[in-house]
Structures are given as structure tokens and as C-alpha cells.
Design an enzyme around this catalytic site. Structure first.
Site, PDB file in Angstrom:
ATOM      1  CG  ASN A   1       5.174  -9.454 -14.763  1.00  0.00           C
ATOM      2  OD1 ASN A   1       4.977  -8.245 -14.648  1.00  0.00           O
ATOM      3  ND2 ASN A   1       5.936 -10.152 -13.927  1.00  0.00           N
TER       4      ASN A   1
ATOM      5  CE  LYS B   1       9.277  -9.785 -14.965  1.00  0.00           C
ATOM      6  NZ  LYS B   1      10.388 -10.646 -14.630  1.00  0.00           N
TER       7      LYS B   1
ATOM      8  CG  HIS C   1       6.533 -11.524  -9.891  1.00  0.00           C
ATOM      9  ND1 HIS C   1       7.880 -11.277  -9.815  1.00  0.00           N
ATOM     10  CD2 HIS C   1       6.315 -12.085 -11.098  1.00  0.00           C
ATOM     11  CE1 HIS C   1       8.446 -11.666 -10.949  1.00  0.00           C
ATOM     12  NE2 HIS C   1       7.521 -12.165 -11.742  1.00  0.00           N
TER      13      HIS C   1
ATOM     14  CD  GLU D   1      10.947  -9.554 -11.221  1.00  0.00           C
ATOM     15  OE1 GLU D   1      10.124  -8.704 -11.568  1.00  0.00           O
ATOM     16  OE2 GLU D   1      11.474 -10.352 -12.032  1.00  0.00           O
TER      17      GLU D   1
ATOM     18  CD  GLU E   1       6.474 -16.119 -12.809  1.00  0.00           C
ATOM     19  OE1 GLU E   1       6.419 -15.918 -14.028  1.00  0.00           O
ATOM     20  OE2 GLU E   1       6.638 -15.212 -11.984  1.00  0.00           O
TER      21      GLU E   1
ATOM     22  N   GLY F   1      13.885 -14.218 -16.190  1.00  0.00           N
ATOM     23  CA  GLY F   1      14.760 -13.216 -16.787  1.00  0.00           C
ATOM     24  C   GLY F   1      16.173 -13.696 -17.042  1.00  0.00           C
TER      25      GLY F   1
ATOM     26  CB  SER G   1      13.317 -17.919 -19.584  1.00  0.00           C
ATOM     27  OG  SER G   1      14.147 -17.070 -18.807  1.00  0.00           O
TER      28      SER G   1
HETATM   29  P1  PGA Z   1      10.589 -13.740 -17.815  1.00  0.00           P
HETATM   30  O1  PGA Z   1       9.703 -13.240 -16.545  1.00  0.00           O
HETATM   31  O2  PGA Z   1       9.615 -14.317 -18.803  1.00  0.00           O
HETATM   32  O3  PGA Z   1      11.270 -12.503 -18.308  1.00  0.00           O
HETATM   33  O4  PGA Z   1      11.519 -14.772 -17.292  1.00  0.00           O
HETATM   34  C1  PGA Z   1       8.618 -13.987 -16.080  1.00  0.00           C
HETATM   35  C2  PGA Z   1       8.022 -13.327 -14.864  1.00  0.00           C
HETATM   36  O5  PGA Z   1       8.770 -12.741 -14.056  1.00  0.00           O
HETATM   37  O6  PGA Z   1       6.797 -13.361 -14.665  1.00  0.00           O
END
Ligand code: PGA
Length: 250
Positions: A10, A12, A96, A98, A168, A174, A214
């Protein structure tokens, strides 16, 4: 029957077309011949044609981070499934955290998007996960059940085969904080039990549940080694070809 893992990137809101092309050109040789797992890249819509062209004929699929549930129409800023498919996209993320947090996506919207994605033959990756306050209040199980039930409203066992779920935990995205493999596996079991209740044990046993939050080369083996974890959705550590290739080859 073992479930084939899906390792997904992903990206982003990162990368220009030139950076995206450079990633794919460097990444494909690193994973050439890798058949143990499926791989997919989820770039921003403006990058899709570039990434698709660079990945054409490879073992790496490409999808969208978001789609709209309407066929077409006056939805400024959105991307339709037909537009995604016209450039060769086969997968999409849905819901997701976000999107839920910053763009007010509800379980009802997630459900509409899931129906639209299945109708048009996309592989939907439905994201669920609790925020920190919910985990600390002991509400993780209930939150996951509510999200899964909401996302799956009106979905039948016959429709469900393409669906992938990504667990998640929002507090792990993040932040560098990862769920322990045991915590992730516990959450996956809750999700699978919920799917079994809704669609039957047979469907649940086949459904892939990815972990995201992460994931890095350093923790990929411990997480992906769990029987309950059927792949990963990777943000930050998917932006560099060597790092993402290391995760794929955990
Ligand atoms: P991250 O993001 O690996 O940077 O924690 C995962 C995601 O949002 O799918």
C-alpha cells in the site's frame, strides 16, 4: 488446504510516475520466479497506467487503494471500477483505516464498495481493525465483529470466494508498533469465526486474512509464520524494492 498468501504494498500518497516505474523495474527481478505467494501493488490512481505498463506480464498484480461504488457519475475526485479495470487493475483495497478516519468511510460505505467490487470481478481487500482506545478498553473483538458484519451485509457464500480481509490494528499503522504474532493471530481467529458465523465454516477456512501494521523485513517471518496469517498489507516498508522483496521472501 493451505491458503496462498498475498503480500501487498500500500503505497498510500507516495511516489511520482518516474519513482513508481523505477520501483517496479528494480522489484521485478528480485521476485522473478516467486510463486509461493501472490503479490500486489496498490499505488495512487495517477500512477496506475505507469505501474501497470511496467508490471505487465509479471507475477505482480496491481490494484487501487480505493474505488467508488457507483458505476460512474458526478463524484469529483473519485475513481470508478470501470476506470480501474480499463487500465488493467484487478484488485482494490476497501475501507482502509485512513479512509475511515479522514474520509468518513463507514461500514455501510465499505459494504457498498464490496458489493460493487465483487459485481465487477475485482479482488477486494477489506480492511478492518481497532483503534488504541478500543483495544485498551477490551473492545477489540466486538469492533472486529461489527466491522466484518457491516462489510459483509448481503454477501452470500457463493459470492465470497474472491474476498480477502486485512486485519490492521490502527495503533500499529505507521507507528513502528507491531501487534505481536500472537495478538495478530488472536484477532484473525476472531475475524475467521465471524466469517464462519455469517457464511459458513467452509468459506471461512478458505478466506485469506492478511495482517497489516508496521510489517518490516525484521518482523515478517514471525508474523507470516503464523498459521492464521495469510499474508501482509505493507505500507512504509513497501516503498523500497529491496525492503518489500525481503518481506515477500520472508
Ligand atoms: P504501515 O502501513 O506498514 O506503514 O504501518 C500499513 C497500512 O496502512 O496498510
Amino acid at each position: 488446504m493451505p491458503r496462498k498468501a498475498l503480500i501487498a504494498a500500500n503505497w498510500k500518497m507516495y511516489k511520482t510516475p518516474a519513482e513508481a516505474k523505477a520501483f517496479v523495474d528494480a522489484f521485478l527481478p528480485l521476485v522473478a520466479g516467486h510463486t509461493r505467494d501472490e503479490m500486489a501493488l496498490f499505488p495512487s490512481p495517477v500512477l496506475l497506467p505507469t505501474v501497470m505498463a511496467a508490471a505487465r506480464g509479471s507475477n505482480v498484480a496491481v490494484g487501487a487503494q480505493n474505488i467508488h461504488f457507483a458505476e460512474e457519475g458526478a463524484y469529483t475526485g473519485e475513481t470508478s471500477i470501470a476506470q480501474l479495470k480499463a487500465v488493467g487493475g484487478t484488485h482494490t483495497l476497501i475501507g482502509h483505516s485512513e479512509r475511515r478516519q479522514y474520509f468518513a468511510e463507514t461500514d455501510e460505505i465499505v459494504n457498498k464498495k464490496l458489493h460493487a467490487a465483487l459485481k465487477h470481478g475485482l479482488v477486494p481487500v477489506v480492511c478492518v481493525g481497532e483503534v488504541l482506545a478500543e483495544r485498551e478498553a477490551g473492545q477489540t473483538g466486538q469492533v472486529l465483529k461489527t466491522q466484518v458484519t457491516g462489510a459483509f451485509a448481503g454477501i452470500t457464500a457463493e459470492m465470497a470466494a474472491p474476498i480477502v480481509i486485512a486485519y490492521e490494528p490502527v495503533w500499529a499503522i505507521g507507528t513502528g508498533k507491531t501487534a505481536t504474532p500472537e495478538m495478530a493471530a488472536d484477532a484473525h481467529r476472531i475475524i475467521r469465526a465471524e466469517v464462519a458465523g455469517l457464511l459458513g465454516a467452509g468459506v471461512a477456512a478458505k478466506m485469506r486474512i492478511l495482517y497489516g501494521g508496521s510489517v518490516k523485513p525484521e518482523n515478517a517471518t514471525a508474523l507470516l509464520g503464523q498459521e492464521e496469517i495469510d499474508g501482509a498489507l505493507v505500507g512504509g516498508a513497501s516503498l523500497k524494492p529491496d525492503s518489500f522483496a525481503k518481506i515477500v521472501k520472508y
